[in-house]
Design an enzyme around this catalytic site. Sequence first.
Site, PDB file in Angstrom:
ATOM      1  N   GLY A 232     -55.831 -11.759  24.101  1.00 20.32           N
ATOM      2  CA  GLY A 232     -57.269 -11.583  24.304  1.00 20.32           C
ATOM      3  C   GLY A 232     -57.598 -10.258  24.959  1.00 20.32           C
ATOM      4  O   GLY A 232     -56.721  -9.448  25.261  1.00 20.32           O
TER       5      GLY A 232
ATOM      6  N   SER B 114     -61.338 -15.639  36.419  1.00 18.35           N
ATOM      7  CA  SER B 114     -62.594 -16.382  36.408  1.00 18.35           C
ATOM      8  C   SER B 114     -63.745 -15.463  36.004  1.00 18.35           C
ATOM      9  O   SER B 114     -63.514 -14.350  35.505  1.00 18.35           O
ATOM     10  CB  SER B 114     -62.851 -17.021  37.768  1.00 18.35           C
ATOM     11  OG  SER B 114     -63.929 -17.944  37.678  1.00 18.35           O
TER      12      SER B 114
ATOM     13  N   LYS C 186     -70.102 -16.091  35.627  1.00 18.23           N
ATOM     14  CA  LYS C 186     -70.885 -17.197  35.064  1.00 18.23           C
ATOM     15  C   LYS C 186     -70.528 -18.534  35.710  1.00 18.23           C
ATOM     16  O   LYS C 186     -71.186 -19.544  35.446  1.00 18.23           O
ATOM     17  CB  LYS C 186     -70.683 -17.245  33.548  1.00 18.23           C
ATOM     18  CG  LYS C 186     -71.283 -16.033  32.838  1.00 18.23           C
ATOM     19  CD  LYS C 186     -70.969 -16.012  31.360  1.00 18.23           C
ATOM     20  CE  LYS C 186     -71.625 -14.808  30.682  1.00 18.23           C
ATOM     21  NZ  LYS C 186     -71.146 -13.509  31.207  1.00 18.23           N
TER      22      LYS C 186
ATOM     23  N   GLY D 241     -66.266  -3.575  25.966  1.00 21.62           N
ATOM     24  CA  GLY D 241     -65.378  -3.545  24.813  1.00 21.62           C
ATOM     25  C   GLY D 241     -64.632  -4.835  24.562  1.00 21.62           C
ATOM     26  O   GLY D 241     -63.804  -4.901  23.664  1.00 21.62           O
TER      27      GLY D 241
ATOM     28  N   SER E  56     -64.091  -8.794  23.315  1.00 17.78           N
ATOM     29  CA  SER E  56     -64.589  -9.495  22.136  1.00 17.78           C
ATOM     30  C   SER E  56     -65.889 -10.200  22.508  1.00 17.78           C
ATOM     31  O   SER E  56     -65.973 -10.888  23.518  1.00 17.78           O
ATOM     32  CB  SER E  56     -63.556 -10.520  21.656  1.00 17.78           C
ATOM     33  OG  SER E  56     -63.229 -11.430  22.683  1.00 17.78           O
TER      34      SER E  56
ATOM     35  N   VAL F  26     -71.702  -6.797  24.021  1.00 20.73           N
ATOM     36  CA  VAL F  26     -72.882  -6.247  23.344  1.00 20.73           C
ATOM     37  C   VAL F  26     -72.652  -4.813  22.885  1.00 20.73           C
ATOM     38  O   VAL F  26     -73.294  -4.356  21.945  1.00 20.73           O
ATOM     39  CB  VAL F  26     -74.131  -6.284  24.262  1.00 20.73           C
ATOM     40  CG1 VAL F  26     -74.504  -7.707  24.591  1.00 20.73           C
ATOM     41  CG2 VAL F  26     -73.924  -5.465  25.522  1.00 20.73           C
TER      42      VAL F  26
END
Length: 627
Positions: free
Chosen positions: A283, A403, A406, A448, A450, A453
Amino acid sequence: MQLPRAAKRAVSVVADIGAITVALVLAMVLSRDVLVPEYLARWFGVLVWLVIVSIAVFVKLGLYRAVVRYVSVRAFGMVLTGALLSTGFLWALTEAFNVNLPATGIVNYGLTALLIIGGSRFAMRELYHRLVSRKKTPVMIYGAGSAGRQLAQALNNGEEFAPVVFVDDDHTLQKAMLLGIPVINPEQVAQSVKEHNIERILLALPSAPRSVRKKILESLEVLNVKVLTVPGMADMVNGDMAIDQLQDVKIEDLLGRDPVEPDPALMQQHIRNKVVLVTGAGGSIGSELCRQIVLQKPKALVLYEISEFGLYSIERELHEIMQRHGIKKVEIHPIIGTVQRRNRIAAVMQAFNVQTVYHAAAYKHVPLVEYNMVEGVRNNVFGTWHTAEAAIENNVELFVLISTDKAVRPTNVMGTTKRLAELTLQGLAKRNSSNTRFCMVRFGNVLGSSGSVVPLFKQQIEQGGPVTVTDPEITRYFMTIPEAAQLVIQAGTMGNSGAVFVLDMGEPVKIVDMARKMIHLSGLEVKSDKHPQGDIEIVYTGLRPGEKLYEELLIGDNVVECTHPRICQAHELAMEWPEVEQLLSQLNDACQNFRIDELQQLLLNAPTGYQPSDNQINDLIWSRLQS
């Protein structure tokens, strides 16, 4: 029409024969007493041999291998050497043919030959560049230092851009000419853009701090000229990119936030000569953690990833990084697996004697987790629990959870699951049944990644718009992926088990302001009611399910500063392990039986501060089954 290379060489040879002939005749004319009719046959012999030997010398020196449009000082050195050897041979020929040519005549020949042979090449180069420059895009280079000059030379030899002016704030360079290009001060930029019809501004400031670059970009934004930049100094030094491989302006330059150099001791503490495991290794954050970790030379790095392609990509990249940096003794172990299977992750930790774990595996896209509640809970909550229990079982020394901001007073399922993951680790730390130290690092958006925006805006601008923003007031914290990964590694060395660390994300940024800057720096105008002739329209689509206008990093104000200026520790409410265990059992039962209404109620009742923006259940499967 372009001539073949052989034809161009033939033209050069003929031109040099003419130059040698003219130089010799001029030398004879200037030495008036040598033009005696009975000696003309001898002089013709001198000329023939002089031409033959001189051309042979020029061929040997490689003068005809040099491309005229790229003629440099080195090529001039070859011309000078050839002219000197030709002059020396002329003196020998005058002796051999018994003709009289005074020393001044021989010197005149050498100087004339050098002037015509060398000058013709530089004249042709200049003529070529002038003709080609008319077809090139006129550009301004911001920065007249070493990088700027190298860029100008590279562009002059290319076929796309023609540098017509330098900009620099160095007063000693202003009003000077560098490589035949004038240097102006920053206050003259707008005027120069109009005068020269500048279509691109190229930033040649690879070593400048981001704060300086931000100030420059803000001054250029109003010009609506596309701004490009040379690669960073690290990329050029490593040989990854050349100076003329121009890039779009990086969004981190717009933020103007300079990263703090990582502390080598903190970076190495739990990595050097240890076995490190990264979950979610393919990821955005996981892969950058792997890049940073391998540079610290662990004994082995275990890549744990469910995506086959993601795992393949990061393994290959890590081997390239190791080869580039001369790292030979790090073992890389790519393992396919899901964090939702405790026996799998436990077997991996046992097999490789893992000592440090960075848990980056998670579903993080807010709307997607909102639409797939069970999988969000399974992966983010139970995946963390299973990985942590496996770490305890195998005596892992350090377990770091990645973490998110959010998780603070969440309005969505994703944030709630990450807060539950934090509470789970805090409960395990309170259980005090192992030597494994748990800590959590909380931060905002990374540039940058995934789903970010920034690449979306870039794609929309390239397609001609519109650029979509959810709300005109929406703001977010941003940080580069490398800085986030470095701070995560350093934060893992601090605090006691169960500690929650928060990264200093700087000032929050309005997303719509970022969109406007990206449009302007692409050389385009924002289309609006005030500017109906603009190029790109910004469209507001409304907040998505579970999305906040503003993100927070702290639940309360109880914050303790750490030794690192960008890391602080948050002291927040934690649950005892029996309470956590009971909640996990209830969540598991609701997930297992697909009781989404019960699952949502459990999330609402948990001490996470979960307050959904609406009381609707957004799970797509549940919604279809209920209709």
